[in-house]
Write a protein that holds these residues in place. Structure first.
Motif, PDB file in Angstrom:
ATOM      1  N   ILE A 109       0.843  -1.190   0.000  1.00  0.00           N
ATOM      2  CA  ILE A 109       0.000   0.000   0.000  1.00  0.00           C
ATOM      3  C   ILE A 109       0.885   1.248   0.000  1.00  0.00           C
ATOM      4  N   ASP A 110       0.600   2.174  -0.897  1.00  0.00           N
ATOM      5  CA  ASP A 110       1.404   3.394  -0.992  1.00  0.00           C
ATOM      6  C   ASP A 110       0.481   4.603  -1.020  1.00  0.00           C
ATOM      7  N   ILE A 111      -0.237   4.786   0.073  1.00  0.00           N
ATOM      8  CA  ILE A 111      -1.203   5.880   0.154  1.00  0.00           C
ATOM      9  C   ILE A 111      -0.703   6.988   1.067  1.00  0.00           C
ATOM     10  N   TYR A 112      -0.061   6.612   2.150  1.00  0.00           N
ATOM     11  CA  TYR A 112       0.291   7.580   3.183  1.00  0.00           C
ATOM     12  C   TYR A 112       1.724   8.091   3.055  1.00  0.00           C
ATOM     13  N   GLY A 113       2.553   7.358   2.339  1.00  0.00           N
ATOM     14  CA  GLY A 113       3.921   7.811   2.115  1.00  0.00           C
ATOM     15  C   GLY A 113       4.862   7.518   3.268  1.00  0.00           C
ATOM     16  N   GLY A 114       6.134   7.297   2.920  1.00  0.00           N
ATOM     17  CA  GLY A 114       7.200   7.192   3.899  1.00  0.00           C
ATOM     18  C   GLY A 114       6.996   6.154   4.967  1.00  0.00           C
ATOM     19  N   LYS A 115       7.308   6.533   6.208  1.00  0.00           N
ATOM     20  CA  LYS A 115       7.285   5.612   7.337  1.00  0.00           C
ATOM     21  C   LYS A 115       5.890   5.080   7.629  1.00  0.00           C
ATOM     22  N   GLN A 116       4.884   5.923   7.394  1.00  0.00           N
ATOM     23  CA  GLN A 116       3.520   5.498   7.707  1.00  0.00           C
ATOM     24  C   GLN A 116       3.083   4.342   6.813  1.00  0.00           C
ATOM     25  N   SER A 117       3.383   4.439   5.522  1.00  0.00           N
ATOM     26  CA  SER A 117       3.045   3.336   4.623  1.00  0.00           C
ATOM     27  C   SER A 117       3.816   2.072   5.008  1.00  0.00           C
ATOM     28  N   LYS A 118       5.045   2.239   5.441  1.00  0.00           N
ATOM     29  CA  LYS A 118       5.846   1.093   5.875  1.00  0.00           C
ATOM     30  C   LYS A 118       5.197   0.399   7.064  1.00  0.00           C
ATOM     31  N   LYS A 119       4.679   1.189   8.005  1.00  0.00           N
ATOM     32  CA  LYS A 119       4.004   0.613   9.173  1.00  0.00           C
ATOM     33  C   LYS A 119       2.713  -0.099   8.758  1.00  0.00           C
ATOM     34  N   VAL A 120       1.956   0.546   7.869  1.00  0.00           N
ATOM     35  CA  VAL A 120       0.712  -0.055   7.395  1.00  0.00           C
ATOM     36  C   VAL A 120       0.995  -1.388   6.710  1.00  0.00           C
ATOM     37  N   ASN A 121       1.976  -1.417   5.836  1.00  0.00           N
ATOM     38  CA  ASN A 121       2.293  -2.643   5.104  1.00  0.00           C
ATOM     39  C   ASN A 121       2.837  -3.732   6.018  1.00  0.00           C
ATOM     40  N   SER A 122       3.521  -3.355   7.068  1.00  0.00           N
ATOM     41  CA  SER A 122       3.995  -4.346   8.030  1.00  0.00           C
ATOM     42  C   SER A 122       2.815  -5.035   8.712  1.00  0.00           C
TER      43      SER A 122
END
Length: 579
Positions: free
Chosen positions: A331-344
């Motif tokens: 998922i690449d909606i929120y950008g940066g670290k936030q997307s990384k957390k979401v995808n985790s």
């Protein structure tokens, strides 16, 4: 025993000869949702062999064809839509075309070629207008018409239909009139088909699903396409309208980028439908109900909500990109670290086989502009799905009902996350139920078990940081080996465990207390050793969970497996909670 589903449908089924199947006053139409003709030389050889092997007083059963009856007005031919059986009907027609050509080559003194035209390949209505008995879809329609009209030169060389025709023409090339008559008699009168006619597409699909275990989900999607294009044609004034063209192109995008990429293509459509605010579908949409639900949406429900069909399909395409992002944890909606957390978090849910939760994830992504609330929902889903899976509760319809209902109700509340939290907590196993199951269950060597051990490692044993690693590359280590009581190399373990092989394998081998994480290279060295030597290997591991086993236990037996299982169960209750 009669199939209750089939008995409950309005269908007409009868076994017919090929001659009878082709002689009634109707035409067969292969709709555009069907795939192109796909039989190859292997199937043609089988068909030809079967035909030639029929004895004088024998018959050969070709299989069934499933049709939808579309009755037309006075003087018009009834149209039978082919749901299943395209390959058989097309192959029979190609052989008849080859026979027609061969009769003409032999002089055709008795006019059999014309008889094949009038009795099998064409049908005339009450106004004496001629129609093709079989009409194929957009993919093959023109090639088939060219074959019927003898215009083979107008067909591309790579046409599967042309190859089939040429196969049968080659087989018939040495046949005289007598041999042709014999083969035609076998085909017409000794090859039989069960012709099943249904009154509507829903019945046809359910029957097809019952009779054919292969490709059931794709057939639902295919029928949905047919219903969609039929409805769009009626609503927007034909297949040349801009709305129809847009709908068709968007659906082709879905087929190419979603359906053909998934092992279970109907899941996307079910999850999309249940996740939508409008039209709202608060109950679960099972595979069996998918076609009927979708048909209702495009034929009446959208209009009630003031939504155009093309708007709904455009939205479906947009959501499909997000859906594939969920499946791929990208998922690449929120950008940066936030997307990384979401995808985790999404990867965690994928690892515990939480496909049902995608319904609520889709809606949450749509509703929450900020990732904070989405991350809260994903964490709640992790806790819920872990408890549900470990508790070995029923899946499918129950989960779909929960998530579909939450999509219908939670986002109407001032605090949707709290509504979701309360509902999931109510539906999940309690702390005591989860603790008991976690301690006593057998854990398979799969992504869910690796996720559970990894999460315990990260959130309990390595809270200060710990090593960075890819969970998929880590081994699940059995402290007492899996074959401890069956392989000769584990002789020392037999006296240590002191139980029967059956008892060990059924009650202790795969308990959570007998499992830990270990680097692949260390696992290879530790696997065959008794516990004292395993402890030496564990000393080299960077996993704090494994270090804990080494430091806390000097022996390993069924009692220690029980004790550690209970300890890890207490830890699990704290990790997968709803706070």
């Amino acid at each position: 025993m009669p199939n209750k589903l089939i008995m409950s449908m309005e269908i007409d089924a009868s076994e017919s000869t090929v001659q009878n199947a082709f002689s009634d006053k109707s035409t067969y139409t292969v709709p555009d949702y069907q795939r192109p003709y796909s039989w190859k030389k292997e199937q043609w050889i089988d068909f030809w062999t079967d035909l030639n092997s029929i004895g004088e007083n024998d018959t050969h059963f070709l299989g069934s064809i499933v049709l939808i009856k579309n009755e037309t007005g006075f003087s018009r031919l009834n149209k039978l839509e082919v749901v299943d059986g395209q390959q058989r009907l097309t192959t029979i027609s190609l052989l008849l075309c080859a026979m027609r050509s061969r009769y003409k080559e032999t002089g055709d003194a008795n006019g059999i070629g014309e008889l094949i035209d009038t009795e099998y390949l064409y049908e005339r209505d009450d106004r004496n207008e001629k129609h093709s008995k079989l009409s194929l879809s957009q993919y093959d329609g023109q090639d088939y018409e060219n074959i019927l009209e003898g215009r083979e030169n107008a067909i591309d060389n790579d046409s599967r239909l042309l190859a089939g025709l040429e196969f049968f023409e080659d087989k018939l090339s040495d046949c005289g009139t007598k041999e042709l008559d014999e083969l035609r008699r076998k085909l017409s009168n000794q090859m039989t088909i069960v012709v099943v006619q249904c009154n509507d597409a829903g019945s046809a699909f359910r029957l097809f699903e019952t009779l054919n275990n292969r490709g059931m989900e794709l057939s639902a999607v295919d029928l949905m396409k047919n219903a969609l294009l039929q409805t769009a044609t009626e609503k927007y004034g034909g297949s040349t309208s801009s709305e129809y063209i847009n709908i068709r192109e968007q659906w082709e995008y879905l087929l190419e980028n979603v359906v053909h990429e998934l092992n279970h293509p109907n899941r996307f459509f079910r999850h999309f439908i249940m996740s939508r605010a409008k039209p709202d579908v608060p109950s679960n949409v099972s595979s069996r109900k998918l076609y009927d639900t979708f048909s209702s949406i495009i034929r009446s429900d959208l209009e009630k909500e003031g939504i155009e069909i093309y708007e709904y399909i455009d939205e479906m395409v947009d959501v499909s990109d997000v859906y594939m992002g969920i499946i791929n944890s990208s998922i690449d909606i929120y950008g940066g670290k936030q997307s990384k957390k979401v995808n985790s978090r999404i990867r965690n849910l994928n690892d515990i086989q939480s496909s049902h939760s995608r319904t609520l994830i889709l809606r949450s992504i749509e509703e929450f502009d900020d990732s904070t609330e989405l991350l809260d929902v994903l964490k709640l889903l992790e806790s819920f799905m872990t408890r549900w899976r470990v508790g070995d509760l029923t899946t499918g319809a129950s989960l779909d009902r929960i998530f579909s209902d939450l999509c219908s109700t939670a986002f109407e509340e001032a605090e949707p996350v709290e509504k979701i939290r309360d509902r999931l907590k109510d539906e999940a196993p309690t702390d005591d139920e989860f603790r008991a199951k976690f301690s006593s269950s057998a854990f398979k060597q799969n992504s869910m078990t690796r996720y559970i051990l990894d999460t315990i490692e990260r959130e309990h044993y390595s809270t200060g940081g710990g090593k960075t690693y890819d969970r998929a590359s880590v081994d699940i280590e059995h402290i007492a080996p899996q074959s401890a009581l069956s392989a000769d190399k584990y002789e020392t373990w037999k006296s240590v465990l002191n139980i029967s092989k059956a008892e060990y394998e059924n009650q202790y081998r795969n308990r959570i207390g007998n499992l830990t994480l270990l680097e692949e290279s260390l696992n290879e060295k530790a696997s065959a050793n008794p516990f004292q030597q395993k402890r030496d290997q564990y000393k080299l591991s960077d996993f704090q969970m494994t270090a804990n086993v080494r430091s806390n236990y000097t022996k390993w037996n069924t009692d220690t497996i029980e004790t550690r299982s209970e300890e890890l169960a207490d830890i699990a209750v704290d990790i997968w909670d709803f706070s």
